[in-house]
Design an enzyme around this catalytic site. Structure first.
Site, mmCIF file in Angstrom:
data_model
loop_
_atom_site.group_PDB
_atom_site.id
_atom_site.type_symbol
_atom_site.label_atom_id
_atom_site.label_comp_id
_atom_site.label_asym_id
_atom_site.label_seq_id
_atom_site.Cartn_x
_atom_site.Cartn_y
_atom_site.Cartn_z
ATOM 1 N N LYS A 78 -9.744 7.400 -8.866
ATOM 2 C CA LYS A 78 -8.483 7.815 -8.244
ATOM 3 C C LYS A 78 -7.403 8.010 -9.311
ATOM 4 O O LYS A 78 -6.646 8.989 -9.301
ATOM 5 C CB LYS A 78 -8.029 6.751 -7.222
ATOM 6 C CG LYS A 78 -8.875 6.753 -5.959
ATOM 7 C CD LYS A 78 -8.735 5.492 -5.130
ATOM 8 C CE LYS A 78 -9.766 5.536 -3.988
ATOM 9 N NZ LYS A 78 -9.809 4.317 -3.171
ATOM 10 N N GLN A 96 -6.948 -1.334 -2.246
ATOM 11 C CA GLN A 96 -8.386 -1.073 -2.249
ATOM 12 C C GLN A 96 -9.135 -2.120 -1.414
ATOM 13 O O GLN A 96 -8.973 -3.320 -1.624
ATOM 14 C CB GLN A 96 -8.896 -1.070 -3.707
ATOM 15 C CG GLN A 96 -10.334 -0.670 -3.872
ATOM 16 C CD GLN A 96 -10.616 0.787 -3.489
ATOM 17 O OE1 GLN A 96 -9.837 1.695 -3.789
ATOM 18 N NE2 GLN A 96 -11.716 1.017 -2.804
ATOM 19 N N ASP A 155 -4.349 6.480 2.978
ATOM 20 C CA ASP A 155 -5.731 6.195 3.379
ATOM 21 C C ASP A 155 -5.921 6.477 4.868
ATOM 22 O O ASP A 155 -7.043 6.567 5.353
ATOM 23 C CB ASP A 155 -6.060 4.709 3.123
ATOM 24 C CG ASP A 155 -6.955 4.518 1.909
ATOM 25 O OD1 ASP A 155 -7.544 5.519 1.453
ATOM 26 O OD2 ASP A 155 -7.072 3.372 1.441
#
Ligand code: NAP
Length: 297
Positions: free
Chosen positions: A56, A100, A123
């Site tokens: 990322k 995460q 997300d």
């Protein structure tokens, strides 16, 4: 030998094309005064999570995004995480926040996800965004399901009126892709069936699929005897299986037995190089779209 032709749904190539398009759009946005910014918090040293976060970070740099990555010890407190998210929620340079997953056991994952501003939840896991997805209202969509729809669209796969069978009902893949595929929209409009571990005769359903989406986490579980001729297959699974012939001692494979199923399918994603790269591309797209929205406020 069966030399039937099929389309390889190449997520790596599509993702590269999306990133190229995004790079150009990002340059224009930066010229107008807004640089998209993504903040990532990683707890602990889980190897898979570390790889995802590095990738990322690399994508952000390649696109010219402002990238902030905090790597903290797994023992970090929930309070400290919530404080950090709050700081990013009110930071004008940050347009996307992600923590995460999976989180260490002592952290309440739901509480952390709820603390992220839905506007910066790139997300797409916040209940506000998932609710909007179900209602067909524009919002950040989870990256893997969004990437699947984008991949089908880029290869002009007809979806309207088709029977889409989803195997797996996780919050990050199965449930959101189910909700996307039945929407009355251009690249969806399917009849959708969702299967899970309590489905006693799975192949009864998978054999009916015009489009089969496997998000199970079981190596090569879907075999050619479970699909019909001409099926379009989206394999979300990423599984490590031991392979002594490889230097690293394992190989990656999907939930679908690619070698046999590709012989019956009209289109199929490979693993690796299918859905995985699309997921990262959609994260970058969500961050860009978020920056665009903030730039107009
Ligand atoms: P998950 O949370 O473990 O969910 C797996 C789903 O599969 C569950 O709904 C489970 O049913 C169902 N299932 C398990 N065994 C089954 C069986 N024998 N028959 C039918 N259904 C069965 O997994 P996930 O997070 O959705 O991930 C699935 C896979 O996709 C994993 O390999 C993961 O690594 C991969 N993944 C890839 C990406 C990407 O970017 N490519 C992104 C996310 C995940 P129950 O609900 O009844 O337990």
């Amino acid at each position: 030998m069966n030399d039937r032709k099929f389309i390889l749904l190449d997520g790596k190539a599509s993702s590269a094309a999306i990133k190229e398009e995004l790079k150009i759009k990002t340059e224009a946005l930066i010229s107008s005064g807004t640089r998209p910014g993504l903040a990532v918090l990683l707890l602990g040293e889980d190897p898979a999570s570390s790889v995802y976060v590095r990738s990322k970070e690399k994508s952000c740099k390649a696109l010219g995004f402002h990238s902030v990555v905090q790597r903290w010890a797994a023992e970090s407190s929930e309070e400290k995480i919530l404080e950090q998210v709050e700081k990013w929620n009110s930071d004008d340079k940050i347009h996307g926040i992600l923590v995460q997953l999976p989180l260490p056991k002592h952290i309440n994952e739901e509480k952390v996800l709820l603390s992220i501003s839905p506007d910066k939840d790139v997300d797409g896991f916040h209940p506000v965004n998932l609710g909007k997805l179900m209602l067909g209202i524009e919002a950040h969509q989870p990256c893997t399901p969004k990437g699947i729809v984008e991949l089908l669209a880029r290869y002009n796969i007809e979806t309207s009126g088709k029977h889409c069978v989803v195997v797996g009902r996780s919050n990050i893949v199965g449930k959101p892709i189910t909700n996307l595929m039945y929407q009355k929209s251009q690249h969806a409009n399917c009849i959708v069936t969702i299967c899970h571990s309590a489905t006693s005769d799975l192949s009864y359903f998978t054999k009916q699929a015009d489009i089969l989406i496997a998000a199970i986490g079981r190596p090569e579980m879907i075999g050619s005897d479970m699909v019909k001729d001409g099926v379009v297959v989206i394999d979300v699974g990423i599984n490590r299986v031991d392979d002594v012939s490889r230097e690293r001692g394992y190989r990656l494979c999907g939930d679908v037995d690619f070698d046999s199923v590709s012989k019956k399918s009209s289109a199929i994603t490979p693993v690796p190089g299918g859905v995985g790269p699309m997921t990262i591309a959609m994260l970058m797209q969500n961050t860009y779209e978020s920056a665009m929205r903030f730039s107009k406020i």
